[in-house]
Scaffold this active site. Sequence first.
Site, PDB file in Angstrom:
ATOM      1  N   PHE A 163      -0.260  -2.281   8.662  1.00  0.00           N
ATOM      2  CA  PHE A 163      -0.891  -1.204   7.891  1.00  0.00           C
ATOM      3  C   PHE A 163      -2.247  -1.620   7.321  1.00  0.00           C
ATOM      4  O   PHE A 163      -3.112  -0.777   7.152  1.00  0.00           O
ATOM      5  CB  PHE A 163      -0.020  -0.831   6.675  1.00  0.00           C
ATOM      6  CG  PHE A 163       1.279  -0.169   7.003  1.00  0.00           C
ATOM      7  CD1 PHE A 163       1.330   1.175   7.326  1.00  0.00           C
ATOM      8  CD2 PHE A 163       2.466  -0.883   6.971  1.00  0.00           C
ATOM      9  CE1 PHE A 163       2.529   1.796   7.608  1.00  0.00           C
ATOM     10  CE2 PHE A 163       3.672  -0.273   7.254  1.00  0.00           C
ATOM     11  CZ  PHE A 163       3.706   1.064   7.576  1.00  0.00           C
TER      12      PHE A 163
ATOM     13  N   PHE B 104      -0.802  12.331  10.745  1.00  0.00           N
ATOM     14  CA  PHE B 104      -1.572  13.489  10.299  1.00  0.00           C
ATOM     15  C   PHE B 104      -1.841  13.288   8.796  1.00  0.00           C
ATOM     16  O   PHE B 104      -2.391  12.268   8.437  1.00  0.00           O
ATOM     17  CB  PHE B 104      -0.889  14.788  10.749  1.00  0.00           C
ATOM     18  CG  PHE B 104      -1.198  15.009  12.229  1.00  0.00           C
ATOM     19  CD1 PHE B 104      -0.700  14.139  13.203  1.00  0.00           C
ATOM     20  CD2 PHE B 104      -2.078  15.993  12.637  1.00  0.00           C
ATOM     21  CE1 PHE B 104      -1.060  14.265  14.543  1.00  0.00           C
ATOM     22  CE2 PHE B 104      -2.436  16.131  13.981  1.00  0.00           C
ATOM     23  CZ  PHE B 104      -1.929  15.267  14.925  1.00  0.00           C
ATOM     24  N   ASN B 105      -1.476  14.166   7.900  1.00  0.00           N
ATOM     25  CA  ASN B 105      -1.875  13.967   6.486  1.00  0.00           C
ATOM     26  C   ASN B 105      -0.680  13.546   5.623  1.00  0.00           C
ATOM     27  O   ASN B 105       0.057  14.414   5.134  1.00  0.00           O
ATOM     28  CB  ASN B 105      -2.495  15.245   5.928  1.00  0.00           C
ATOM     29  CG  ASN B 105      -3.904  15.483   6.430  1.00  0.00           C
ATOM     30  OD1 ASN B 105      -4.121  15.543   7.634  1.00  0.00           O
ATOM     31  ND2 ASN B 105      -4.855  15.598   5.529  1.00  0.00           N
TER      32      ASN B 105
ATOM     33  N   SER C 136      -4.237   7.047  13.323  1.00  0.00           N
ATOM     34  CA  SER C 136      -4.507   8.326  12.650  1.00  0.00           C
ATOM     35  C   SER C 136      -4.866   9.384  13.675  1.00  0.00           C
ATOM     36  O   SER C 136      -5.443   9.075  14.733  1.00  0.00           O
ATOM     37  CB  SER C 136      -5.686   8.108  11.697  1.00  0.00           C
ATOM     38  OG  SER C 136      -6.232   9.344  11.305  1.00  0.00           O
TER      39      SER C 136
ATOM     40  N   SER D 196     -18.932  18.485   4.052  1.00  0.00           N
ATOM     41  CA  SER D 196     -19.507  18.192   5.367  1.00  0.00           C
ATOM     42  C   SER D 196     -18.566  17.247   6.128  1.00  0.00           C
ATOM     43  O   SER D 196     -17.953  16.356   5.538  1.00  0.00           O
ATOM     44  CB  SER D 196     -20.910  17.611   5.240  1.00  0.00           C
ATOM     45  OG  SER D 196     -20.853  16.242   5.117  1.00  0.00           O
ATOM     46  N   GLY D 197     -18.446  17.468   7.420  1.00  0.00           N
ATOM     47  CA  GLY D 197     -17.572  16.636   8.241  1.00  0.00           C
ATOM     48  C   GLY D 197     -16.151  17.154   8.346  1.00  0.00           C
ATOM     49  O   GLY D 197     -15.376  16.675   9.176  1.00  0.00           O
TER      50      GLY D 197
ATOM     51  N   LYS E  80     -10.145   2.970  14.200  1.00  0.00           N
ATOM     52  CA  LYS E  80      -8.792   3.294  14.703  1.00  0.00           C
ATOM     53  C   LYS E  80      -8.803   3.388  16.234  1.00  0.00           C
ATOM     54  O   LYS E  80      -7.883   2.902  16.893  1.00  0.00           O
ATOM     55  CB  LYS E  80      -8.277   4.602  14.088  1.00  0.00           C
ATOM     56  CG  LYS E  80      -7.994   4.521  12.597  1.00  0.00           C
ATOM     57  CD  LYS E  80      -6.873   3.550  12.260  1.00  0.00           C
ATOM     58  CE  LYS E  80      -6.592   3.461  10.768  1.00  0.00           C
ATOM     59  NZ  LYS E  80      -5.744   2.308  10.395  1.00  0.00           N
TER      60      LYS E  80
ATOM     61  N   ARG F  16      -4.267  21.719   7.495  1.00  0.00           N
ATOM     62  CA  ARG F  16      -3.868  20.367   7.893  1.00  0.00           C
ATOM     63  C   ARG F  16      -2.356  20.328   8.065  1.00  0.00           C
ATOM     64  O   ARG F  16      -1.632  21.173   7.555  1.00  0.00           O
ATOM     65  CB  ARG F  16      -4.240  19.342   6.802  1.00  0.00           C
ATOM     66  CG  ARG F  16      -5.723  19.210   6.518  1.00  0.00           C
ATOM     67  CD  ARG F  16      -6.453  18.489   7.643  1.00  0.00           C
ATOM     68  NE  ARG F  16      -7.870  18.325   7.341  1.00  0.00           N
ATOM     69  CZ  ARG F  16      -8.814  19.251   7.563  1.00  0.00           C
ATOM     70  NH1 ARG F  16      -8.501  20.428   8.090  1.00  0.00           N
ATOM     71  NH2 ARG F  16     -10.074  18.985   7.271  1.00  0.00           N
TER      72      ARG F  16
ATOM     73  N   GLY G 116       0.835  -1.210   0.000  1.00  0.00           N
ATOM     74  CA  GLY G 116       0.000   0.000   0.000  1.00  0.00           C
ATOM     75  C   GLY G 116       0.869   1.260   0.000  1.00  0.00           C
ATOM     76  O   GLY G 116       2.102   1.183  -0.085  1.00  0.00           O
ATOM     77  N   TYR G 117       0.196   2.384   0.104  1.00  0.00           N
ATOM     78  CA  TYR G 117       0.887   3.681  -0.003  1.00  0.00           C
ATOM     79  C   TYR G 117       1.968   3.842   1.074  1.00  0.00           C
ATOM     80  O   TYR G 117       3.167   3.944   0.769  1.00  0.00           O
ATOM     81  CB  TYR G 117      -0.167   4.784   0.078  1.00  0.00           C
ATOM     82  CG  TYR G 117       0.368   6.198   0.097  1.00  0.00           C
ATOM     83  CD1 TYR G 117       1.446   6.579  -0.697  1.00  0.00           C
ATOM     84  CD2 TYR G 117      -0.234   7.158   0.906  1.00  0.00           C
ATOM     85  CE1 TYR G 117       1.917   7.883  -0.683  1.00  0.00           C
ATOM     86  CE2 TYR G 117       0.218   8.461   0.918  1.00  0.00           C
ATOM     87  CZ  TYR G 117       1.300   8.817   0.133  1.00  0.00           C
ATOM     88  OH  TYR G 117       1.756  10.108   0.156  1.00  0.00           O
TER      89      TYR G 117
ATOM     90  N   TYR H  99     -14.702   4.804  10.104  1.00  0.00           N
ATOM     91  CA  TYR H  99     -13.257   4.618   9.905  1.00  0.00           C
ATOM     92  C   TYR H  99     -12.502   5.081  11.153  1.00  0.00           C
ATOM     93  O   TYR H  99     -11.632   4.375  11.681  1.00  0.00           O
ATOM     94  CB  TYR H  99     -12.798   5.413   8.674  1.00  0.00           C
ATOM     95  CG  TYR H  99     -11.316   5.626   8.614  1.00  0.00           C
ATOM     96  CD1 TYR H  99     -10.463   4.601   8.244  1.00  0.00           C
ATOM     97  CD2 TYR H  99     -10.745   6.866   8.958  1.00  0.00           C
ATOM     98  CE1 TYR H  99      -9.087   4.793   8.203  1.00  0.00           C
ATOM     99  CE2 TYR H  99      -9.381   7.058   8.919  1.00  0.00           C
ATOM    100  CZ  TYR H  99      -8.556   6.019   8.551  1.00  0.00           C
ATOM    101  OH  TYR H  99      -7.195   6.218   8.528  1.00  0.00           O
TER     102      TYR H  99
END
Length: 342
Positions: free
Chosen positions: A81, A179-180, A125, A297-298, A154, A232, A11-12, A150
């Site tokens: 992960f 974080f991001n 996260s 939204s969110g 976590k 962010r 994955g990433y 999600y």
Amino acid sequence: MKEILVTGGLGYIGSHTVVELMMKNYNVSIIDNLSNSEIFILENIEKITGRNPIFFNIDLTDYNKTNSCFTKKNYDGVIHFAAFKSVSESVEYPEKYYSNNLNSLLNILRCMKENKVDNIVFSSSCTVYGQPDDLPVSEKFPFKEAESPYARTKQISENIIKDFVNSTSFLSGISLRYFNPVGAHHSGLIGELPIGIPDNLVPYITQTAAGIRKELQVFGDDYDTHDGTAIRDYIHVEDLAEAHIAALERMCENKMDSEYEYYNIGTGVGNSVLDVVKSFERVNKLKLNYSVIERRSGDIEKIFSDCRISNKKLGWATKKGLDEMMNSAWKWQNNISSFLKG
Ligand code: UFG
């Protein structure tokens, strides 16, 4: 040489961590079912490192198959992960998120317990904090109401790990609260592979610049920030990968203050959506089509990390800034189509 098992290693973030481990002479085994990756990532890991990790194409929700990997090697640690990660999809299909993310973790922990594997690093996260009351966000802040299924997986996962660690004399765990994460490996050979229309800002920007999307929609410019767009803490994925090795070393070298620890993994710097767009345009010398629409939204207004505890305890700090994130993301985007064509 230490043996490390990496779930979601194609994955990433997983693939960048595998590269970092192999460059530091760890032996790596990967479990990945390719649900959100492509096999060329494995080939490119081999190109970057000049070494071959062991690869198991296995679904972690299958206990027997997962356990069969644990009987092949004596692992010194596991970095977990593998999980679904789309916030919006989790709102629509919570059953998919609880079932996959929690059963995979439970199987990994059961296998670790039965095969006496000591150390787990968990991919968490900053979403576990919910809407923080104060900034920057410190590890001392409590979990607040989860914003999505999600996010709740976590929170639950961190608690499950804590309970498993308490149930044995040998297990230790560290959760890393990202974080991001953005950007890609400086080689341009591995990076993020979003399925369909990207949810996240940076893949949306690179796909717009590549002509795959017509324009970026900036979600809101009426926030209480320097330019009105949301803030962010963007972190280069290579810096993030290094944090996993620091966590693993802390566990393997018995430096833990307690058997379960958790750390914020960010830069401590907040950037707005327009800061990101401007950096992308500047370093890559191009103009991006974008327009401002209403808020998503969110979304929260701003969040960034207090990194003092992780810097001190892990002996780790980020090295790369926003420009390097944007430069590497664009290099990767330019390579993806040729890789996918094979
Ligand atoms: N944004 C846009 N346009 C887009 C996409 C995003 O303006 O097309 C904005 C968002 O509104 C937000 C910022 O860009 O202000 C970043 O958005 P991302 O979707 O890239 O990231 P988020 O901060 O919303 O979400 C990330 C991870 C989640 C995680 C969350 C909190 O993707 O997995 O942080 O930890 F849950």
